[in-house]
Motif scaffolding. Structure first.
Motif, PDB file in Angstrom:
ATOM      1  N   HIS A 114       0.828  -1.197   0.000  1.00  0.00           N
ATOM      2  CA  HIS A 114       0.000   0.000   0.000  1.00  0.00           C
ATOM      3  C   HIS A 114       0.865   1.251   0.000  1.00  0.00           C
ATOM      4  CE1 HIS A 114      -3.676  -2.221   1.915  1.00  0.00           C
ATOM      5  NE2 HIS A 114      -3.268  -2.755   0.786  1.00  0.00           N
ATOM      6  N   ARG A 115       0.292   2.327  -0.534  1.00  0.00           N
ATOM      7  CA  ARG A 115       1.018   3.606  -0.529  1.00  0.00           C
ATOM      8  C   ARG A 115       1.292   4.056   0.899  1.00  0.00           C
ATOM      9  NH1 ARG A 115      -1.668   8.322  -2.823  1.00  0.00           N
ATOM     10  NH2 ARG A 115      -3.655   7.239  -2.663  1.00  0.00           N
ATOM     11  N   ARG A 116       2.417   4.704   1.075  1.00  0.00           N
ATOM     12  CA  ARG A 116       2.774   5.240   2.380  1.00  0.00           C
ATOM     13  C   ARG A 116       2.687   6.761   2.325  1.00  0.00           C
ATOM     14  NH1 ARG A 116       8.248   1.610   2.256  1.00  0.00           N
ATOM     15  NH2 ARG A 116       7.204  -0.429   2.057  1.00  0.00           N
ATOM     16  N   ALA A 117       2.804   7.370   3.469  1.00  0.00           N
ATOM     17  CA  ALA A 117       2.723   8.832   3.551  1.00  0.00           C
ATOM     18  C   ALA A 117       3.714   9.471   2.584  1.00  0.00           C
ATOM     19  CB  ALA A 117       3.009   9.291   4.980  1.00  0.00           C
ATOM     20  N   GLY A 118       3.224  10.421   1.805  1.00  0.00           N
ATOM     21  CA  GLY A 118       4.073  11.127   0.850  1.00  0.00           C
ATOM     22  C   GLY A 118       4.164  10.492  -0.514  1.00  0.00           C
ATOM     23  N   GLU A 119       3.627   9.285  -0.687  1.00  0.00           N
ATOM     24  CA  GLU A 119       3.665   8.604  -1.992  1.00  0.00           C
ATOM     25  C   GLU A 119       2.379   8.912  -2.760  1.00  0.00           C
ATOM     26  OE1 GLU A 119       6.493   4.819  -0.682  1.00  0.00           O
ATOM     27  OE2 GLU A 119       4.325   4.541  -0.874  1.00  0.00           O
ATOM     28  N   HIS A 120       2.534   9.351  -4.006  1.00  0.00           N
ATOM     29  CA  HIS A 120       1.385   9.819  -4.773  1.00  0.00           C
ATOM     30  C   HIS A 120       0.684   8.666  -5.490  1.00  0.00           C
ATOM     31  CE1 HIS A 120       4.936   9.891  -7.383  1.00  0.00           C
ATOM     32  NE2 HIS A 120       4.131   9.703  -8.417  1.00  0.00           N
ATOM     33  N   LEU A 121      -0.590   8.852  -5.736  1.00  0.00           N
ATOM     34  CA  LEU A 121      -1.391   7.879  -6.480  1.00  0.00           C
ATOM     35  C   LEU A 121      -0.792   7.671  -7.857  1.00  0.00           C
ATOM     36  CD1 LEU A 121      -4.120   6.238  -6.661  1.00  0.00           C
ATOM     37  CD2 LEU A 121      -5.092   8.306  -7.700  1.00  0.00           C
ATOM     38  N   GLN A 122      -0.626   6.412  -8.245  1.00  0.00           N
ATOM     39  CA  GLN A 122      -0.141   6.100  -9.583  1.00  0.00           C
ATOM     40  C   GLN A 122      -1.330   5.894 -10.519  1.00  0.00           C
ATOM     41  OE1 GLN A 122       3.094   5.535 -11.151  1.00  0.00           O
ATOM     42  NE2 GLN A 122       3.605   6.911  -9.470  1.00  0.00           N
ATOM     43  N   VAL A 123      -1.364   6.656 -11.601  1.00  0.00           N
ATOM     44  CA  VAL A 123      -2.403   6.520 -12.627  1.00  0.00           C
ATOM     45  C   VAL A 123      -1.699   6.087 -13.911  1.00  0.00           C
ATOM     46  CG1 VAL A 123      -4.225   7.652 -13.956  1.00  0.00           C
ATOM     47  CG2 VAL A 123      -3.815   8.319 -11.565  1.00  0.00           C
ATOM     48  N   ILE A 124      -1.960   4.855 -14.341  1.00  0.00           N
ATOM     49  CA  ILE A 124      -1.271   4.304 -15.515  1.00  0.00           C
ATOM     50  C   ILE A 124      -2.275   4.212 -16.656  1.00  0.00           C
ATOM     51  CG2 ILE A 124       0.009   2.344 -16.447  1.00  0.00           C
ATOM     52  CD1 ILE A 124       0.906   1.711 -13.609  1.00  0.00           C
ATOM     53  N   ALA A 125      -2.061   4.993 -17.695  1.00  0.00           N
ATOM     54  CA  ALA A 125      -2.930   4.988 -18.869  1.00  0.00           C
ATOM     55  C   ALA A 125      -2.348   4.038 -19.910  1.00  0.00           C
ATOM     56  CB  ALA A 125      -3.040   6.400 -19.445  1.00  0.00           C
ATOM     57  N   VAL A 126      -3.109   3.007 -20.258  1.00  0.00           N
ATOM     58  CA  VAL A 126      -2.699   2.044 -21.285  1.00  0.00           C
ATOM     59  C   VAL A 126      -3.388   2.466 -22.579  1.00  0.00           C
ATOM     60  CG1 VAL A 126      -2.529  -0.396 -21.898  1.00  0.00           C
ATOM     61  CG2 VAL A 126      -2.611   0.285 -19.490  1.00  0.00           C
ATOM     62  N   THR A 127      -2.591   2.774 -23.599  1.00  0.00           N
ATOM     63  CA  THR A 127      -3.172   3.441 -24.759  1.00  0.00           C
ATOM     64  C   THR A 127      -2.569   2.968 -26.072  1.00  0.00           C
ATOM     65  OG1 THR A 127      -3.646   5.648 -25.696  1.00  0.00           O
ATOM     66  CG2 THR A 127      -1.505   5.352 -24.647  1.00  0.00           C
ATOM     67  N   ASN A 128      -3.337   3.102 -27.115  1.00  0.00           N
ATOM     68  CA  ASN A 128      -2.932   2.936 -28.510  1.00  0.00           C
ATOM     69  C   ASN A 128      -4.145   3.270 -29.342  1.00  0.00           C
ATOM     70  OD1 ASN A 128      -2.350   1.879 -31.192  1.00  0.00           O
ATOM     71  ND2 ASN A 128      -0.644   0.790 -30.263  1.00  0.00           N
ATOM     72  N   VAL A 129      -4.002   4.152 -30.321  1.00  0.00           N
ATOM     73  CA  VAL A 129      -5.172   4.557 -31.098  1.00  0.00           C
ATOM     74  C   VAL A 129      -5.522   3.542 -32.180  1.00  0.00           C
ATOM     75  CG1 VAL A 129      -4.828   7.013 -30.678  1.00  0.00           C
ATOM     76  CG2 VAL A 129      -3.777   5.953 -32.685  1.00  0.00           C
ATOM     77  N   LYS A 130      -4.777   2.435 -32.257  1.00  0.00           N
ATOM     78  CA  LYS A 130      -5.117   1.383 -33.200  1.00  0.00           C
ATOM     79  C   LYS A 130      -5.769   0.237 -32.431  1.00  0.00           C
ATOM     80  CE  LYS A 130      -3.110  -1.973 -36.423  1.00  0.00           C
ATOM     81  NZ  LYS A 130      -3.741  -3.128 -35.745  1.00  0.00           N
ATOM     82  N   GLY A 131      -6.891  -0.239 -32.914  1.00  0.00           N
ATOM     83  CA  GLY A 131      -7.565  -1.348 -32.268  1.00  0.00           C
ATOM     84  C   GLY A 131      -6.782  -2.643 -32.403  1.00  0.00           C
ATOM     85  N   ARG A 132      -7.117  -3.619 -31.550  1.00  0.00           N
ATOM     86  CA  ARG A 132      -6.525  -4.950 -31.576  1.00  0.00           C
ATOM     87  C   ARG A 132      -4.999  -4.894 -31.427  1.00  0.00           C
ATOM     88  NH1 ARG A 132     -10.206  -8.570 -32.627  1.00  0.00           N
ATOM     89  NH2 ARG A 132      -8.654 -10.204 -32.957  1.00  0.00           N
ATOM     90  N   SER A 133      -4.550  -4.029 -30.530  1.00  0.00           N
ATOM     91  CA  SER A 133      -3.111  -3.932 -30.265  1.00  0.00           C
ATOM     92  C   SER A 133      -2.729  -4.659 -28.985  1.00  0.00           C
ATOM     93  CB  SER A 133      -2.700  -2.457 -30.153  1.00  0.00           C
ATOM     94  OG  SER A 133      -3.279  -1.870 -28.999  1.00  0.00           O
TER      95      SER A 133
END
Length: 398
Positions: A114-133
C-alpha cells in the motif's frame, strides 16, 4: 392499387414517418427491455464469479516467503488455516493471502504494498489509437498482477466497447447502464454523480471497476468537452485515498476522456504490435497525441506529473525475423523506453480470453501446462517491470 394512390383518391392524409432518431431510440429501448427479460438467452447470464484459490507454494511465492515459513505461520495460529481441497492440499483465497501480508507487515512493512505517507497515487494509462493492439489484455493482466501483489487497484474502462469490463464479469448494458461510467462523474449537466457512487467491486479481491459503456461516446458530442478533459484528474483524485494504482484502459480514439486520462496519468503505457504497418500508424498517432496533449496541458496552465512513458511490445513472436527487426528498430529509436519484456502471442492467453478470463484467473485448468507456464512467466516479467517503475516513482527499492 397502391396504398399511396388509394390515399390520394379517398383524400385520406398519409401519416408522416417518424424521424430516424426517434425510431432508433425506440428500437434501442425495446431491445434493452427484451434483453432484460430474456434472462440470459441472448447474452451471458450474470453468474457470480470468484477468483480461484492458490495452493501453498503459489501463495508463498505471492507473499514473498518460503513454503516452509508459510506452513510455520499456519501452525502458529490455527485461525490462519485455509480450507483444504479434495486431496487435502491447503488452498488460500487472495483475501487470506492479504491477511497474511498484513500480519507480516506489523514487523516488516515491505510485505504490504500500500502507498505510504508522501507517496502519490499512480495513474497508468494504457493506450494505442489502433484497435486490436493487445491494449485491453495488457491492462487487465496488469491490474490483476498488481492486486495479486497486494496493491489496491482501480480499473477504469474508457472504451465504449467495454472489453475490460467484460473480463471483470460486468455486462455494461444490463449491469451498469447510463450514468455508471467515468463520464457520469465528469459531466456537468445536472446528471453528474461522484465517482465513489459509480465504481463497483469485482470478483477479484483488491480491484474495483469503473465500467465502460456506449454512453462514453456521448461526451465527445456534449457541450463543453474541453472542461471534461481537465475534470478527469479531479474525479480520480476524489477516490485516490482508497487506492494505490489506477489502471486506465483508454479508448482507441483520441477523444476528450482519453486525453483527460493521459493528462492525469503518472505513467503512460503505449502498446505496440511489432508489425511494419503498425509502425506507420504509430508514427501518426504519436504525433497527434503529442499535439493534442500539448494543447491540453498549455490550456491547463501547468505540467502534470509523468513518472514514466514506456512502449510495450504485444503479440510478440520472438522467432519471427521481421518482428525481431521491428523490435530492434524501436529499441534503436526509443532506447530504454521500450520495455525489456514483451507480451507473447500465446494460445494460452487467447484461450483464456475466449472464455472471458485472464490467464491469472484461468489457472492451468483446461490449458497445456507448458504453454500456461510460459505465458504466465512472460506476463509476470512484463508486469514486474511496470511494478518496478511504480516503486521507483515512490522512491522505494523495486
Amino acid at each position: 392499387m397502391s396504398k399511396a394512390a388509394d390515399n390520394r383518391i379517398t383524400g385520406r392524409k398519409q401519416a408522416s414517418p417518424a424521424p430516424f432518431d426517434a425510431v432508433i431510440a425506440a428500437h434501442a429501448e425495446a431491445l434493452t427491455r427484451q434483453l432484460a427479460r430474456a434472462d440470459g438467452r441472448f447474452s451471458p447470464p450474470s453468474v457470480p464469479r470468484a477468483l480461484r484459490r492458490f495452493p501453498t507454494g503459489e501463495a508463498a511465492r505471492l507473499i514473498g516467503i518460503t513454503d516452509a515459513y508459510l506452513r510455520q505461520l499456519i501452525l502458529s495460529d490455527e485461525a490462519l488455516e485455509p480450507e483444504k481441497g479434495p486431496a487435502g492440499r491447503r488452498l488460500f483465497t487472495l483475501s487470506q493471502i492479504n491477511d497474511l501480508r498484513r500480519r507480516l507487515a506489523r514487523t516488516r512493512p515491505g510485505y504490504l504494498h500500500h502507498r505510504r505517507a508522501g507517496e502519490h497515487l499512480q495513474v497508468i494509462a494504457v493506450t494505442n489509437v489502433k484497435g486490436r493492439s493487445g491494449k485491453t489484455t495488457a491492462a487487465a493482466h496488469l491490474a490483476q498482477y498488481l492486486a495479486l501483489q497486494g496493491f489496491r487497484v482501480l480499473a477504469v474502462d474508457l472504451d465504449p466497447q467495454a472489453a475490460l469490463s467484460g473480463l471483470f464479469g460486468c455486462r455494461p448494458e444490463l449491469d451498469a447502464g447510463m450514468g455508471r461510467t467515468l463520464y457520469g462523474a465528469v459531466r456537468r449537466d445536472g446528471a453528474e454523480r461522484p465517482l465513489s457512487e459509480i465504481l463497483r467491486p469485482t470478483h477479484f479481491p483488491g480491484i474495483d471497476l469503473v465500467p465502460g459503456h456506449l454512453e462514453l461516446m456521448a461526451c465527445e458530442h456534449g457541450a463543453g468537452p474541453e472542461g471534461i478533459v481537465g475534470r478527469v484528474a479531479g474525479a480520480l483524485a476524489s477516490v485516490g485515498d482508497d487506492y494505490d494504482v489506477v489502471v486506465v484502459d483508454c479508448s482507441a480514439q483520441l477523444g476528450v476522456l482519453t486525453l483527460g486520462a493521459l493528462s492525469a496519468a503518472t505513467g503512460i503505457l503505449v502498446t505496440v504490435q511489432p508489425q511494419r504497418l503498425d509502425l506507420a500508424g504509430l508514427s501518426g498517432s504519436l504525433r497527434m497525441t503529442a499535439d493534442l496533449l500539448g494543447a491540453v496541458l498549455r490550456d491547463a496552465g501547468g505540467a502534470p506529473r509523468h513518472d514514466f512513458l514506456r512502449y510495450l511490445v504485444t503479440c510478440h513472436e520472438p522467432a519471427d525475423g521481421p518482428q525481431t527487426q521491428v523490435v530492434g528498430l524501436l529499441r534503436a529509436l526509443f532506447g530504454e523506453q521500450v520495455m525489456t519484456h514483451a507480451v507473447p502471442l500465446s494460445p494460452a492467453i487467447a484461450e483464456a480470453g475466449a472464455a472471458g478470463r485472464t490467464l491469472y484467473e484461468a489457472g492451468r485448468e483446461g490449458l497445456s501446462r507448458q504453454a500456461y507456464d510460459r505465458a504466465v512467466e512472460a506476463l509476470d516479467a512484463v508486469n514486474a517491470e511496470i511494478a518496478g517503475e511504480i516503486a521507483q516513482a515512490w522512491g522505494r527499492a523495486a
